[in-house]
Design an enzyme around this catalytic site. Structure first.
Site, PDB file in Angstrom:
ATOM      1  N   GLU A  16       0.822  -1.206   0.000  1.00  0.00           N
ATOM      2  CA  GLU A  16       0.000   0.000   0.000  1.00  0.00           C
ATOM      3  C   GLU A  16       0.864   1.268   0.000  1.00  0.00           C
ATOM      4  O   GLU A  16       0.455   2.307  -0.512  1.00  0.00           O
ATOM      5  CB  GLU A  16      -0.928  -0.017   1.227  1.00  0.00           C
ATOM      6  CG  GLU A  16      -2.203   0.777   1.042  1.00  0.00           C
ATOM      7  CD  GLU A  16      -3.219   0.529   2.160  1.00  0.00           C
ATOM      8  OE1 GLU A  16      -2.834   0.600   3.341  1.00  0.00           O
ATOM      9  OE2 GLU A  16      -4.402   0.286   1.840  1.00  0.00           O
ATOM     10  N   HIS A  56       6.865 -27.157   0.408  1.00  0.00           N
ATOM     11  CA  HIS A  56       6.001 -28.144  -0.226  1.00  0.00           C
ATOM     12  C   HIS A  56       4.892 -27.469  -1.026  1.00  0.00           C
ATOM     13  O   HIS A  56       3.847 -28.055  -1.243  1.00  0.00           O
ATOM     14  CB  HIS A  56       5.404 -29.068   0.834  1.00  0.00           C
ATOM     15  CG  HIS A  56       6.453 -29.814   1.591  1.00  0.00           C
ATOM     16  ND1 HIS A  56       6.805 -31.098   1.303  1.00  0.00           N
ATOM     17  CD2 HIS A  56       7.273 -29.421   2.603  1.00  0.00           C
ATOM     18  CE1 HIS A  56       7.783 -31.494   2.121  1.00  0.00           C
ATOM     19  NE2 HIS A  56       8.080 -30.496   2.919  1.00  0.00           N
ATOM     20  N   LYS A  84     -14.281   2.624  -2.991  1.00  0.00           N
ATOM     21  CA  LYS A  84     -15.030   3.030  -1.796  1.00  0.00           C
ATOM     22  C   LYS A  84     -16.223   3.889  -2.168  1.00  0.00           C
ATOM     23  O   LYS A  84     -17.325   3.728  -1.640  1.00  0.00           O
ATOM     24  CB  LYS A  84     -14.118   3.874  -0.883  1.00  0.00           C
ATOM     25  CG  LYS A  84     -13.389   3.101   0.181  1.00  0.00           C
ATOM     26  CD  LYS A  84     -12.855   4.105   1.221  1.00  0.00           C
ATOM     27  CE  LYS A  84     -11.522   3.674   1.761  1.00  0.00           C
ATOM     28  NZ  LYS A  84     -10.925   4.661   2.668  1.00  0.00           N
TER      29      LYS A  84
END
Lengths: 479, 479
Positions: free
Chosen positions: A305, A334, A448
């Site tokens: 960010e 793995h 937003k």
């Protein structure tokens, strides 16, 4: 009583270290590795960046740098508040998202018992901790059903007081508390952590008589773990938050130099920056310790960010930003290491190694007749995990893959405090190198605003119209 | 009794969908978006790849494709075994790592209560589930301290029977069980899931009289979730594993075509492949549902370990492989979306959307005088999360960022089975496009061998010598 972090030699013994050997051509080869000259060539830039950071700090724009000092007293007060409330609550719930949640989670995973919420003995009278960190209906409803609200306290964290997710969580938790315990219970079951001077949460907190803590105006969400945002849940669960700040202060002191070769935060940022410029945009953080896995997640927000930006300071479109990736050793050997070893040369791996784990556990002997199993007996899991790290490190290095290592002597509040601060400072420094504003996040506004519009928030009808006018999906492209 | 997954119209209503609209130029612009012609141009290659996959299946080399059929009876047997043991254990522990752990975790998070281990009522008599998935001494010791071993069963999962991490966990858990409950208790507290014909675990299991399940020889770890590897813990915790297999069978049927435009697995793989070739090496999977977050982690192993390869089938060095990245909506809007929106154009985001969440939760009304908060009341968290997804999708699309969406009508065993299968098949198809072996993992051998050497396993002394002869670290580069 003297605290251990007041002892200079203890502090020195607990210093976290950055090992960048495997970023250099001697170890990983000339095609990908750097030379000392590459770093020296950045020294002038580093001096300028350092000055710029100092000036910004002086001007009061880099609040995170003040916290180790400014929050000493606040930490004391928080600790007293938490101590006074020990035994009163069985559950501590953090209502917050992003920077208001990740630091809480990182501290909990790093410093408390690995099965803290399930193990009463290990918890020793401290409340269980829950950080839902999202607005998933199934999860949130499941949480509210699981908790005895009469024994629960919520810390509502939102600097702006306008975060839709957090305020929705708050509205709903509050209504449930009122329903079950009455209006008068709100003050006793909610804490507010917010801006002192602006926003709706401070208004509400005062109205409701909630205990209130403040987030400094000059500290953004992703830099706020050492403010009440992270400190309160930590103190309530028994973490030594004063030691945490002492660790940050110690790293501040270590990094008080503009010499790249002696400043771990700067050198790390400089090498990561070079790698990104050279076609290695992915920065993997891979701790070999389960308790550090959420610290890697905290880093992921900080780095992404802060550095992912469209424009530089001159306003030119540059679309920059490395992508932080979290991994976990030995587990991801793995899962991801095949790619790290053989895929494109597009990553830097930062290992985190722990010299002394909190516990020692022996691998039991057994099956002496089966040599493919019995060789394990008599070693410890500590050894196994350390050897796996060193083996993976060596294999990557021999495959010319850039990597470096941060070493924790132990995982404790002091070393975690150092780590937070080192990476926060590295982020500020990287912002200077990219020549961007590392402290804003303009890219999340549009999404937003659409959401506000659709949900009917005042002042966003235009955005709702834009949202509604979005092109229809072509059904041929849905299968 | 008819099962719902035997009803064709229910199945159709539960079909997961892939929406690729925002991968195309119409929506994300010509610079980054594709045209239908780009996909058409791959059709011939797709036909060849499809033939090759069919042939490999016929030859018995693609075991994962057989599972929906071959494991129907096995699933029934596992279910009976789990039912017969209901009430006997309070804790079910999976000892395994990587492919032997991730599927178990994904199923648990997706299909059981969000606070399953903490909520007795929601658990309804089924045992708690623990998947330590690592060899961290602190965590493992913490787990063994937390559990009442007399009420605990361990499933030891290792196809080769030689996985150092798993066998270490097993040795230690076994010794503790013997110490507390006696030698005779081993058979009752351990299940083995391993190769039927080779390796040490099958030998040990027989010696100890452990209940044993088999992993087909032609199914690798990361493709094994629909074998006993994933099915046993699921059945023990009440998940309908027959429905899970029915979901996989349904997707197998949907994808039984070589037409890119009607095969979601192939079309998805083709578009991801194109994007990787065009400088977008990162494939972000971002579910807007907490219960799907570990499904994204499962995908991360599948995609990375299968496609991250040094050589093509002709043995030429190509160092390919996209990097899968997991994210979580709405949480990561407050962490990663800034980077996804403004950073380099180096990613494809795959959203996962859920039409009907398992629960509905209303956002409570409150603070009518504060419009910046009160607008939330009366909506549901379901709406909020869905709107946030659509708002973020629109904002990314308007910023010319490639993205697509997988839609789950609901999250249940049937849809999860579809999802697993769709991505497994997409992986096989992508392997054809990259012209690599998607089913091996040679890159992890070197690190393993070093570790074996250092730990003193027979036959690895040479590797120990190589490890010991590694270059010393330059202390100037440690700060």
């Amino acid at each position: 009583m003297t605290k251990r972090y007041e002892d200079a030699s203890w502090k020195e013994s607990m210093r976290i270290k950055l090992d960048v050997n495997n970023m250099f051509a001697e170890n990983v080869g000339e095609e990908h590795g750097y030379t000392k000259a590459d770093v020296d060539a950045m020294q002038e830039k580093a001096k300028v960046a350092h000055k710029s950071i100092k000036a910004a700090k002086e001007a009061g724009n880099l609040g995170f740098m003040e916290l180790p000092e400014s929050h000493k007293e606040i930490a004391k007060e928080i600790k007293e508040f938490a101590d006074a409330n020990k035994g009163k609550y069985d559950n501590f719930v953090v209502l917050g998202i992003g920077g208001s949640a990740l630091g809480n989670i990182a501290l909990q995973t790093a410093l408390n018992h690995p099965y803290y919420n399930l193990n009463d003995e290990a918890r020793n009278g401290y409340p269980r901790l829950f950080v839902p960190d999202n607005v998933d209906p199934t999860r949130l409803k499941g949480l509210l059903e699981t908790l005895d609200l009469s024994r629960t306290v919520f810390n509502v964290i939102s600097k702006s007081g306008g975060t839709a997710e957090t305020m929705s969580q708050f509205l709903t938790a509050r209504a449930k508390v009122v329903e079950e315990l009455g209006e008068d219970a709100v003050a006793d079951h909610f804490i507010a952590t917010t801006s002192e001077h602006s926003g709706n949460l401070i208004k509400i907190a005062k109205e409701e008589g909630m205990k209130t803590y403040y987030i400094p105006e000059n500290v953004g969400g992703r830099f706020s773990v050492l403010t009440p945002v992270g400190l309160i849940s930590a103190a309530f669960t028994g973490i030594d938050i004063e030691e945490l700040l002492a660790g940050a202060a110690y790293m501040d002191q270590i990094c008080d130099t503009d010499e790249l070769w002696s400043n771990p935060a700067y050198l790390n940022a400089a090498l990561q920056y070079l790698a990104d410029q050279d076609g290695k945009p992915m920065s993997v953080m891979m701790p070999y310790a389960h308790d550090l896995k959420d610290v890697a997640d905290w880093y992921r927000q900080l780095w992404a960010e802060s550095l992912g930006k469209k424009v530089n300071r001159a306003g030119e479109v540059i679309n920059v930003g490395p992508t932080p990736v979290k991994a976990l050793g030995a587990t991801d050997q793995h899962s991801q290491v095949q790619l790290y070893m053989e895929g494109p040369f597009d990553k830097v791996v930062t290992f985190i190694e722990v010299e002394k784990y909190k516990e020692t556990l022996e691998i039991a002997d057994g099956y002496e007749d089966i040599s493919g199993v019995s060789y394990l007996g008599g070693h410890t899991f500590n050894e196994l995990l350390t050897v796996e790290k060193q083996a993976t490190e060596l294999a990557l290095t021999e495959n010319n893959r850039l990597n470096c290592t941060v070493t924790f002597p132990e995982v404790n509040a002091f070393t975690i405090g150092q780590f937070f601060y080192m990476y926060e400072l590295a982020t500020a420094f990287a912002g200077e190198l990219y020549d961007i504003d590392a402290f804003n996040q303009p890219g999340v506004e549009l999404g937003k605003q659409y959401a506000y519009g659709v949900l009917g928030r005042e002042g966003f009808t235009e955005k709702k119209e834009e949202f509604d006018a979005r092109p229809e999906k072509n059904s041929d492209l849905i299968l």
